[in-house]
Design an enzyme around this catalytic site. Structure first.
Site, PDB file in Angstrom:
ATOM      1  N   CYS A   1       0.803  -1.222   0.000  1.00  0.00           N
ATOM      2  CA  CYS A   1       0.000   0.000   0.000  1.00  0.00           C
ATOM      3  C   CYS A   1       0.832   1.267   0.000  1.00  0.00           C
ATOM      4  CB  CYS A   1      -0.956  -0.013   1.186  1.00  0.00           C
ATOM      5  SG  CYS A   1      -1.993  -1.493   1.215  1.00  0.00           S
TER       6      CYS A   1
ATOM      7  N   HIS B   1      -2.724   7.947   6.150  1.00  0.00           N
ATOM      8  CA  HIS B   1      -2.932   6.621   5.566  1.00  0.00           C
ATOM      9  C   HIS B   1      -4.277   6.090   6.033  1.00  0.00           C
ATOM     10  CE1 HIS B   1      -1.894   2.925   3.616  1.00  0.00           C
ATOM     11  NE2 HIS B   1      -1.945   2.226   4.743  1.00  0.00           N
TER      12      HIS B   1
ATOM     13  N   GLU C   1      -0.408   5.366  13.501  1.00  0.00           N
ATOM     14  CA  GLU C   1      -0.167   6.566  12.701  1.00  0.00           C
ATOM     15  C   GLU C   1      -0.540   7.830  13.471  1.00  0.00           C
ATOM     16  OE1 GLU C   1      -1.199   8.542   8.327  1.00  0.00           O
ATOM     17  OE2 GLU C   1      -2.456   6.902   9.088  1.00  0.00           O
TER      18      GLU C   1
ATOM     19  N   LYS D   1      -9.788   7.900   2.677  1.00  0.00           N
ATOM     20  CA  LYS D   1     -10.229   6.499   2.535  1.00  0.00           C
ATOM     21  C   LYS D   1     -11.590   6.278   3.168  1.00  0.00           C
ATOM     22  CE  LYS D   1      -5.643   4.268   2.346  1.00  0.00           C
ATOM     23  NZ  LYS D   1      -4.790   5.450   2.609  1.00  0.00           N
TER      24      LYS D   1
ATOM     25  N   HIS E   1      -9.858   1.861   0.130  1.00  0.00           N
ATOM     26  CA  HIS E   1      -8.410   1.646   0.063  1.00  0.00           C
ATOM     27  C   HIS E   1      -8.027   1.038  -1.281  1.00  0.00           C
ATOM     28  CE1 HIS E   1      -4.391   1.088   1.108  1.00  0.00           C
ATOM     29  NE2 HIS E   1      -4.478   0.290   2.158  1.00  0.00           N
TER      30      HIS E   1
ATOM     31  N   PHE F   1       1.977  -3.383   3.910  1.00  0.00           N
ATOM     32  CA  PHE F   1       2.371  -4.682   4.451  1.00  0.00           C
ATOM     33  C   PHE F   1       3.857  -4.903   4.160  1.00  0.00           C
ATOM     34  CE2 PHE F   1      -1.945  -7.140   4.300  1.00  0.00           C
ATOM     35  CZ  PHE F   1      -2.431  -6.312   5.295  1.00  0.00           C
TER      36      PHE F   1
END
Length: 416
Positions: A164, A304, A315, A338, A343, A403
């Site tokens: 991502c 994010h 975050e 998002k 996403h 990831f």
């Protein structure tokens, strides 16, 4: 002396439709793009919702013969790239030096739908019946390759794959290449299309996706205590990055300037972030150092903010440690778009960069919708709940984490 890098073209195809303007208009209006999946059957699965591009094939955006030789992720990349090129005004048929024009477009997963289909063909009919285009359709570099072929860009060309964080790394690497003279113009961004039975099923097994099937528009809930996972979307975002003097020489319109890029790794877990968000914080610090600005200069952060418990908390605390919380930094505004568009995995950074451009150009900060009950575990920050607000944005920072522990932050500045 490094060279200045500006954005001179943008393109996007998302669940809102075809066009970067359509995307931005929806985001500033607080409109959700999440709905029940219609293109494929998800019978027997626990998740039935996503950010799906409706009737993509019927839009007639690609030559049907050519489209058959591209996976869906590659198709959306080509559509977004065409818009970005047209928007930039680059005469690609008469390039001054094609080796000064590059393409860096990534995909976190690549041709997932092709892989799934051809695996079924092999199991049912045998390996000799697999399409001879299987490998070119699957590999993650093919969008970058096909774009360069179509527009004759013969300079640097590769794909970034960092889950991502892919798009932010692609934009950052393009920024660096132009800064240090490896290219004058680069088409960059990302594309993803993983709304398939295997894609949805695998992410569901990972317990990553929201199961709020009865309320799809309320499913993506970054920083909210009632969130239950992210919502997968498909699409592509493409930006044209260009060396400033090159852009000025051809009279290009300039959206904004890229001024900072930071990247780190958590080195912690394959899917979970560092719970303290130390890698995320360091990526933001490096971006600030690269831009030669202070934390007080940042007006807006596109987080994010995927709507997962671990990620949102990590975050938010990384941001609060670096920039101060809501009480000590009343200027800073943060939102997760998002919450509206879902996403896009490897495409998300580029699409969110386009959102940052909208915020800078129109002095409007898009909201975090569905933030009804802020999770007490997240830091005390201004997440711009529910509705967009008016605020001057001179510097916007955009975060993308993937990831594998990949962290990438970019900083976009109002051009002047």
């Amino acid at each position: 002396m490094t060279r200045r890098v500006v954005i001179t073209g943008i393109g996007a195809i998302t669940p809102y439709g075809n066009g970067a303007d359509i995307l931005w208009d929806a985001l500033k209006s607080g409109k959700s793009a999440i709905s029940k999946v219609e293109r494929i059957s998800l019978e027997g699965q626990n998740v039935h919702i996503a950010g799906e591009i409706k009737n993509f094939e019927e839009m007639g955006l690609l030559d049907p013969k050519e489209a058959k030789r591209m996976d869906r992720y590659n198709q959306v990349a080509m559509v977004a790239a065409e818009e970005a090129i047209k928007d930039s005004g680059i005469d690609y048929e008469n390039l001054d030096d094609p080796y000064r024009y590059g393409v860096i477009v990534g995909s976190g997963v690549g041709g997932f739908e092709t892989f799934e289909i051809q695996h079924g063909v092999m199991n049912q009919k045998g390996p000799t019946k697999c399409s001879p285009f299987t490998i070119p359709l699957i590999i993650s570099d093919m969008a970058s390759g096909k774009i360069s072929i179509k527009y004759g860009f013969k300079g640097c060309n590769h794909a970034v794959v960092s889950a991502c964080a892919t798009s932010n790394h692609a934009i950052g690497n393009s920024f660096r290449a132009i800064q240090y003279g490896d290219a004058d113009v680069i088409i960059t961004g990302g594309a993803e299309a993983v709304i398939t039975r295997l894609g949805i099923g695998a992410f569901t097994s990972l317990r990553a996706l929201s199961k709020r099937n009865d309320e799809p528009t309320k499913a993506s809930r970054p920083f909210d205590i009632d969130r239950d996972g992210f919502v997968m979307s498909e699409g592509s975002g493409i930006l044209i990055l260009e060396e400033l003097e090159h852009a000025k020489a051809r009279g290009a319109k300039i959206y904004a300037e890229i001024v900072g890029y930071g990247q780190t790794a958590d080195a912690y877990d394959i899917v979970a972030p560092d719970p303290e968000g130390r890698g995320a914080q360091k990526a933001m610090e490096y971006a600030l150092q690269d831009a030669k600005i202070e934390t007080s200069d940042i007006d807006y952060i596109n987080a994010h903010g995927t709507s997962t418990g671990l990620g949102d908390v990590a975050e938010s605390h990384a941001i609060a440690r670096l920039f101060g919380d809501k009480e000590t930094n009343k200027k800073l505004k943060i939102s997760s778009t998002k919450s509206m568009h879902g996403h896009f995995l490897g495409a998300t950074g580029a699409i969110e960069a386009i959102a940052c451009l909208g915020a800078i150009r129109e002095s409007i900060i898009p909201p975090t919708i569905n933030l009804d009950n802020q999770d007490p575990k997240v830091a005390n920050l201004d997440y711009v709940p529910h509705k967009a607000i008016e605020a001057e944005v001179n510097y916007a920072l955009s975060n993308s984490f993937g990831f594998g522990g990949h962290n990438a932050s970019i900083i976009i500045k109002k051009y002047n």
